[in-house]
Design an enzyme around this catalytic site. Sequence first.
Site, PDB file in Angstrom:
ATOM      1  N   ASP A 178      -5.082   3.626  -5.129  1.00 10.38           N
ATOM      2  CA  ASP A 178      -4.376   2.728  -4.228  1.00 10.38           C
ATOM      3  C   ASP A 178      -5.156   1.441  -3.980  1.00 10.38           C
ATOM      4  OD1 ASP A 178      -2.597   4.814  -4.015  1.00 10.38           O
ATOM      5  OD2 ASP A 178      -2.812   5.072  -1.838  1.00 10.38           O
ATOM      6  N   ASP A 179      -4.419   0.401  -3.578  1.00 11.12           N
ATOM      7  CA  ASP A 179      -4.950  -0.849  -3.006  1.00 11.12           C
ATOM      8  C   ASP A 179      -5.477  -1.841  -4.023  1.00 11.12           C
ATOM      9  OD1 ASP A 179      -4.316   0.420  -0.661  1.00 11.12           O
ATOM     10  OD2 ASP A 179      -6.355   0.502   0.133  1.00 11.12           O
ATOM     11  N   HIS A 226       2.959  -0.519  -3.852  1.00 13.23           N
ATOM     12  CA  HIS A 226       2.218  -0.139  -2.637  1.00 13.23           C
ATOM     13  C   HIS A 226       2.415  -1.194  -1.547  1.00 13.23           C
ATOM     14  CE1 HIS A 226      -0.451   2.480  -0.548  1.00 13.23           C
ATOM     15  NE2 HIS A 226      -1.517   1.697  -0.580  1.00 13.23           N
ATOM     16  N   HIS A 257       0.403  -4.425   2.530  1.00 16.55           N
ATOM     17  CA  HIS A 257      -0.180  -3.179   3.023  1.00 16.55           C
ATOM     18  C   HIS A 257      -0.068  -2.999   4.538  1.00 16.55           C
ATOM     19  CE1 HIS A 257      -2.954   0.231   3.363  1.00 16.55           C
ATOM     20  NE2 HIS A 257      -2.907   0.345   2.045  1.00 16.55           N
ATOM     21  N   HIS A 287      -9.269   5.188  -4.143  1.00 18.66           N
ATOM     22  CA  HIS A 287      -9.000   3.763  -3.931  1.00 18.66           C
ATOM     23  C   HIS A 287      -9.875   2.928  -4.860  1.00 18.66           C
ATOM     24  CE1 HIS A 287      -7.504   5.676  -0.283  1.00 18.66           C
ATOM     25  NE2 HIS A 287      -6.752   4.597  -0.104  1.00 18.66           N
TER      26      HIS A 287
END
Length: 220
Positions: A20-21, A71, A75, A171
């Site tokens: 993620d991210d 995603h 965020h 991440h």
Amino acid sequence: LFGWTMKAPPRPGELALTFDDGPNPAWTPRLLDVLNTHDVRATFFLVGRYAEAEPELTRRIADAGHLIGNHSWSHPNLALKSGAIVDDELQRTSKMLEDITGQPIKYFRPPFGGRRPRVLHSALALNMTPVLWNAITTDWRESSADRIAERLCKRIDRLESLYWATNIVLHDGGHLKLGADRGPSVQAAGQIMAQYKHTHRFVTVDAWDPAATAAASSES
């Protein structure tokens, strides 16, 4: 309560590494090298504004055969946002990722896991399957790769004993800024791959999607 989301099926012996991210110019390239070394394909849930800033790196992820998911654009916790903001966050991100990669975006992971029926409705309206997880640590604030890997391996083995596949969250980026230090997370991913590559099958999350499986069967 919130509506159906994909986690992992009762298929022991299968692992999905999800990140993620990103994309993160400081660490995503190194992660791609580690994945290539182990011949593993992963799923990357990308932040739209970072993909916009790093189009070449985003294309590199896709060209390496990894699965890219949405995603959100910036965020936020979408469970706390209006329907209009949710729609904009998801639509902008999918369009950006599709423009960069030339591939449809079919999977969505809500930031912080924050969701409610309106969030899932927005994802489904864009033909995206919501994806959560069943194995996570606080790798974004952990300085030891060994501790990250140890906690996740315990979770993998526990789920295996219960006859479940494992959907792992790590991440490769940080939602607050580009360039976050994700060295421990990348190193932990390498340790997990080294430990399980001879006993387990690494998959991308579309391998667990009943709709994708049915479509593939009809085409063959």
